[in-house]
Design a protein around this motif. Structure first.
Motif, PDB file in Angstrom:
ATOM      1  N   LEU A 152     111.726 -85.017  42.764  1.00  0.00           N
ATOM      2  CA  LEU A 152     111.584 -84.475  44.121  1.00  0.00           C
ATOM      3  C   LEU A 152     111.176 -85.549  45.133  1.00  0.00           C
ATOM      4  CD1 LEU A 152     110.097 -80.933  43.338  1.00  0.00           C
ATOM      5  CD2 LEU A 152     112.264 -81.410  44.514  1.00  0.00           C
ATOM      6  N   PRO A 153     110.175 -86.404  44.820  1.00  0.00           N
ATOM      7  CA  PRO A 153     109.839 -87.458  45.785  1.00  0.00           C
ATOM      8  C   PRO A 153     110.993 -88.436  46.053  1.00  0.00           C
ATOM      9  CG  PRO A 153     108.073 -87.208  44.166  1.00  0.00           C
ATOM     10  CD  PRO A 153     109.206 -86.336  43.713  1.00  0.00           C
ATOM     11  N   TYR A 154     111.793 -88.731  45.037  1.00  0.00           N
ATOM     12  CA  TYR A 154     112.930 -89.637  45.253  1.00  0.00           C
ATOM     13  C   TYR A 154     113.950 -88.996  46.201  1.00  0.00           C
ATOM     14  CZ  TYR A 154     116.946 -92.676  44.487  1.00  0.00           C
ATOM     15  OH  TYR A 154     118.008 -93.523  44.680  1.00  0.00           O
ATOM     16  N   GLY A 155     114.292 -87.743  45.932  1.00  0.00           N
ATOM     17  CA  GLY A 155     115.241 -87.045  46.803  1.00  0.00           C
ATOM     18  C   GLY A 155     114.701 -86.909  48.217  1.00  0.00           C
ATOM     19  N   ASP A 156     113.422 -86.590  48.321  1.00  0.00           N
ATOM     20  CA  ASP A 156     112.799 -86.451  49.643  1.00  0.00           C
ATOM     21  C   ASP A 156     112.947 -87.751  50.429  1.00  0.00           C
ATOM     22  OD1 ASP A 156     111.173 -84.792  51.460  1.00  0.00           O
ATOM     23  OD2 ASP A 156     109.613 -86.307  51.121  1.00  0.00           O
ATOM     24  N   HIS A 157     112.708 -88.871  49.760  1.00  0.00           N
ATOM     25  CA  HIS A 157     112.846 -90.149  50.457  1.00  0.00           C
ATOM     26  C   HIS A 157     114.300 -90.431  50.824  1.00  0.00           C
ATOM     27  CE1 HIS A 157     111.813 -94.105  51.903  1.00  0.00           C
ATOM     28  NE2 HIS A 157     112.893 -94.544  51.283  1.00  0.00           N
ATOM     29  N   ALA A 158     115.220 -90.155  49.897  1.00  0.00           N
ATOM     30  CA  ALA A 158     116.633 -90.421  50.170  1.00  0.00           C
ATOM     31  C   ALA A 158     117.101 -89.626  51.396  1.00  0.00           C
ATOM     32  CB  ALA A 158     117.483 -90.077  48.949  1.00  0.00           C
ATOM     33  N   PHE A 159     116.656 -88.394  51.530  1.00  0.00           N
ATOM     34  CA  PHE A 159     117.055 -87.592  52.691  1.00  0.00           C
ATOM     35  C   PHE A 159     116.328 -88.032  53.956  1.00  0.00           C
ATOM     36  CE2 PHE A 159     118.967 -84.794  49.507  1.00  0.00           C
ATOM     37  CZ  PHE A 159     120.153 -84.465  50.136  1.00  0.00           C
ATOM     38  N   ASN A 160     115.088 -88.498  53.837  1.00  0.00           N
ATOM     39  CA  ASN A 160     114.424 -89.095  55.004  1.00  0.00           C
ATOM     40  C   ASN A 160     115.166 -90.333  55.485  1.00  0.00           C
ATOM     41  OD1 ASN A 160     112.216 -87.492  55.791  1.00  0.00           O
ATOM     42  ND2 ASN A 160     110.967 -88.262  54.073  1.00  0.00           N
ATOM     43  N   ALA A 161     115.704 -91.106  54.523  1.00  0.00           N
ATOM     44  CA  ALA A 161     116.305 -92.403  54.851  1.00  0.00           C
ATOM     45  C   ALA A 161     117.587 -92.282  55.674  1.00  0.00           C
ATOM     46  CB  ALA A 161     116.572 -93.190  53.565  1.00  0.00           C
ATOM     47  N   PHE A 162     118.169 -91.074  55.788  1.00  0.00           N
ATOM     48  CA  PHE A 162     119.318 -90.888  56.679  1.00  0.00           C
ATOM     49  C   PHE A 162     118.899 -90.917  58.144  1.00  0.00           C
ATOM     50  CE2 PHE A 162     121.012 -88.387  52.910  1.00  0.00           C
ATOM     51  CZ  PHE A 162     121.903 -89.366  52.527  1.00  0.00           C
ATOM     52  N   GLY A 163     117.635 -90.667  58.410  1.00  0.00           N
ATOM     53  CA  GLY A 163     117.141 -90.653  59.787  1.00  0.00           C
ATOM     54  C   GLY A 163     116.679 -92.031  60.218  1.00  0.00           C
ATOM     55  N   PRO A 164     116.006 -92.104  61.368  1.00  0.00           N
ATOM     56  CA  PRO A 164     115.485 -93.388  61.833  1.00  0.00           C
ATOM     57  C   PRO A 164     114.290 -93.826  60.980  1.00  0.00           C
ATOM     58  CG  PRO A 164     114.695 -91.621  63.244  1.00  0.00           C
ATOM     59  CD  PRO A 164     115.642 -90.987  62.265  1.00  0.00           C
ATOM     60  N   ALA A 165     113.896 -95.090  61.094  1.00  0.00           N
ATOM     61  CA  ALA A 165     112.763 -95.624  60.320  1.00  0.00           C
ATOM     62  C   ALA A 165     111.456 -95.151  60.961  1.00  0.00           C
ATOM     63  CB  ALA A 165     112.833 -97.141  60.261  1.00  0.00           C
ATOM     64  N   ASN A 166     111.200 -93.845  60.930  1.00  0.00           N
ATOM     65  CA  ASN A 166     109.994 -93.275  61.548  1.00  0.00           C
ATOM     66  C   ASN A 166     108.864 -93.143  60.521  1.00  0.00           C
ATOM     67  OD1 ASN A 166     110.818 -91.061  60.042  1.00  0.00           O
ATOM     68  ND2 ASN A 166     111.521 -89.865  61.811  1.00  0.00           N
ATOM     69  N   GLU A 167     107.812 -92.410  60.905  1.00  0.00           N
ATOM     70  CA  GLU A 167     106.640 -92.291  60.013  1.00  0.00           C
ATOM     71  C   GLU A 167     106.999 -91.641  58.676  1.00  0.00           C
ATOM     72  OE1 GLU A 167     106.057 -89.729  63.263  1.00  0.00           O
ATOM     73  OE2 GLU A 167     107.284 -91.542  63.392  1.00  0.00           O
ATOM     74  N   LEU A 168     107.971 -90.713  58.684  1.00  0.00           N
ATOM     75  CA  LEU A 168     108.337 -90.051  57.430  1.00  0.00           C
ATOM     76  C   LEU A 168     108.890 -91.066  56.431  1.00  0.00           C
ATOM     77  CD1 LEU A 168     110.013 -86.843  58.906  1.00  0.00           C
ATOM     78  CD2 LEU A 168     107.866 -86.945  57.625  1.00  0.00           C
ATOM     79  N   VAL A 169     109.702 -91.996  56.929  1.00  0.00           N
ATOM     80  CA  VAL A 169     110.258 -93.036  56.058  1.00  0.00           C
ATOM     81  C   VAL A 169     109.162 -94.008  55.632  1.00  0.00           C
ATOM     82  CG1 VAL A 169     111.896 -94.965  55.942  1.00  0.00           C
ATOM     83  CG2 VAL A 169     112.564 -92.813  57.059  1.00  0.00           C
ATOM     84  N   GLU A 170     108.296 -94.366  56.572  1.00  0.00           N
ATOM     85  CA  GLU A 170     107.194 -95.291  56.251  1.00  0.00           C
ATOM     86  C   GLU A 170     106.285 -94.708  55.175  1.00  0.00           C
ATOM     87  OE1 GLU A 170     105.036 -96.557  59.814  1.00  0.00           O
ATOM     88  OE2 GLU A 170     107.003 -97.178  60.591  1.00  0.00           O
TER      89      GLU A 170
END
Ligand code: OVM
Length: 405
Positions: free
Chosen positions: A170-188
């Motif tokens: 789940l954490p890997y998928g969550d990050h992969a889907f965050n990574a489609f967006g801008p490099a914001n706090e969620l990605v950080e």
């Protein structure tokens, strides 16, 4: 080249950041404003072109020649930026390279192949619902106990990965889907664990690690037949592990939330449990667990009297298209089993349309059928809490109260 005289209207623009916490928490008002502004809206913050109407989103999804995927389906443009991981052979590829991996996976995850899992998954969902009602009583958080528990119980086994380390999925998928967006706090926030999570996922894709039967073994067997190369096989397995868990978890949360807030629809499902699959697709339309994907223009593309310049990113709002009154009528916002949700773009459309959709529907059918058998009413036992992600419409908590039949 001759230019035809186009009406000289200005391109609508917006300064809103679609990935800011306020919009992610409740995107519906922003979606409505985008749809109303016009067929295409320039988002100044990222210099991208937004489609929020059903007509344009669907057309862009289907036009893989004009709107390519190989430059990435997130904000990052692979023509100029290095991807955070080797690109997906399915999602982040164009024909002809896209086609062989797609054909292989489509067969492995197709309705015929899934028939051998049908009975076992229905029985497993029955057991899970019994166990949860026994252990938790009538009131519990449906996210850990049902909507995460069920996919995690059936899908990793079906792929054939070992038990150890499954909490990374789940954490890997969550990050992969965050990574489609801008490099914001969620990605950080996800960044510190990316190395560890990626290494674990990569290790599960090796032939020796995978069970002798399952989707993973089927992918390796396809490389033995020469349908894909042995270098491609682990990356195709990686697609399953990236896109196959979080998506179904949040899709199941969506359908349970829909029923918890629409008691008359739950009564309808109980009268006619054969509607489970329609209910799931209607929930995917209504909630759009995957909210957005980008494409990249491969040439100057004229649209609505404007031109999207070659190489620019297009942001497709699947969730907005799925509630466009021009396509779904004045009741577009209603969750309604009487509606025919087919044609929704929650799974995309065209050559990249979700290759795992039959797996998702089978999971939903199993869980909803098991619940419909035992549960007379579902209601919220407290306020649901969102989990913010740059791409997913996700849940942190979904407190429910179930009255056993
Ligand atoms: C992939 C993939 C496919 C669809 C969605 C996705 C993270 C990934 O092939 O890895 O989201």
């Amino acid at each position: 080249m001759t230019l035809t005289a186009e009406p000289a209207h200005d391109l609508p623009t917006s300064d809103v950041d679609p990935f800011c916490p306020e919009v992610l928490e409740d995107p519906l008002p922003f979606h409505a404003a985008l749809r109303e502004a016009g067929p295409v809206v320039h988002l100044r913050r990222y210099d991208v072109f937004a489609f929020a109407r059903y007509e344009q989103v669907r057309a862009a999804l289907v036009d893989w020649q004009g709107f390519q995927s190989a430059a990435g389906v997130g904000l990052s443009n692979f023509r100029h930026e290095k991807p955070w991981r080797p690109p997906s052979l399915l999602l982040e590829a164009d024909p002809p390279r896209h086609d062989a991996p797609r054909r292989v996976l489509q067969k492995i995850l197709g309705p015929r192949a899934l028939r051998k899992l049908h009975e076992a998954w229905l029985a497993d969902a029955d057991r899970l619902v019994d166990e949860v009602l026994d252990a938790q009583g009538p009131e519990f958080d449906a996210v850990p106990h049902l909507t995460e528990a069920f996919p995690l119980r059936v899908f990793p086994d079906a792929v054939g990965i070992p038990q150890e380390g499954r909490e990374h999925l789940l954490p890997y998928g969550d990050h992969a889907f965050n990574a489609f967006g801008p490099a914001n706090e969620l990605v950080e926030k996800g960044a510190p664990r990316v190395g560890e999570l990626s290494a674990w996922v990569a290790a599960q894709c090796a032939r020796e690690v995978l069970a002798p039967e399952g989707f993973g073994a089927d992918i390796w067997a396809a490389s033995d037949r020469g349908d894909i190369t042995p270098e491609q096989a682990p990356l195709v397995v990686r697609s399953l592990l990236t896109a196959g868990v979080d998506t179904t978890v949040h899709g199941l949360s969506a359908v349970l939330c829909a029923f918890a807030t629409h008691p008359e629809q739950w009564r309808r499902l109980r009268e006619e449990p054969g509607l489970a699959r329609v209910a799931f697709d209607e929930a995917v339309r209504w909630e759009s667990p995957v909210q957005t994907f980008f494409r990249t223009a491969t040439r100057d593309v004229p649209i609505g009297g404007h031109v999207i310049p070659d190489g620019h990113k297009i942001l497709m709002f699947l969730g907005a298209a799925n509630r466009d009154p021009a396509r779904w009528g004045p009741d577009a916002d209603a969750f309604d089993l009487a509606r025919d949700p087919s044609g929704h773009v929650g799974f995309g459309m065209g050559i990249h349309q979700c290759v795992g959709q039959h797996v998702a529907r089978l999971e939903a059918e199993a869980l909803l059928t098991a619940l419909a058998r035992r549960v007379e009413t579902i209601e919220l036992a407290g306020p649901p809490r969102r989990h913010l992600n740059n791409t997913l419409r996700a849940w942190e908590a979904l407190p429910v109260r179930l009255r056993p039949a």
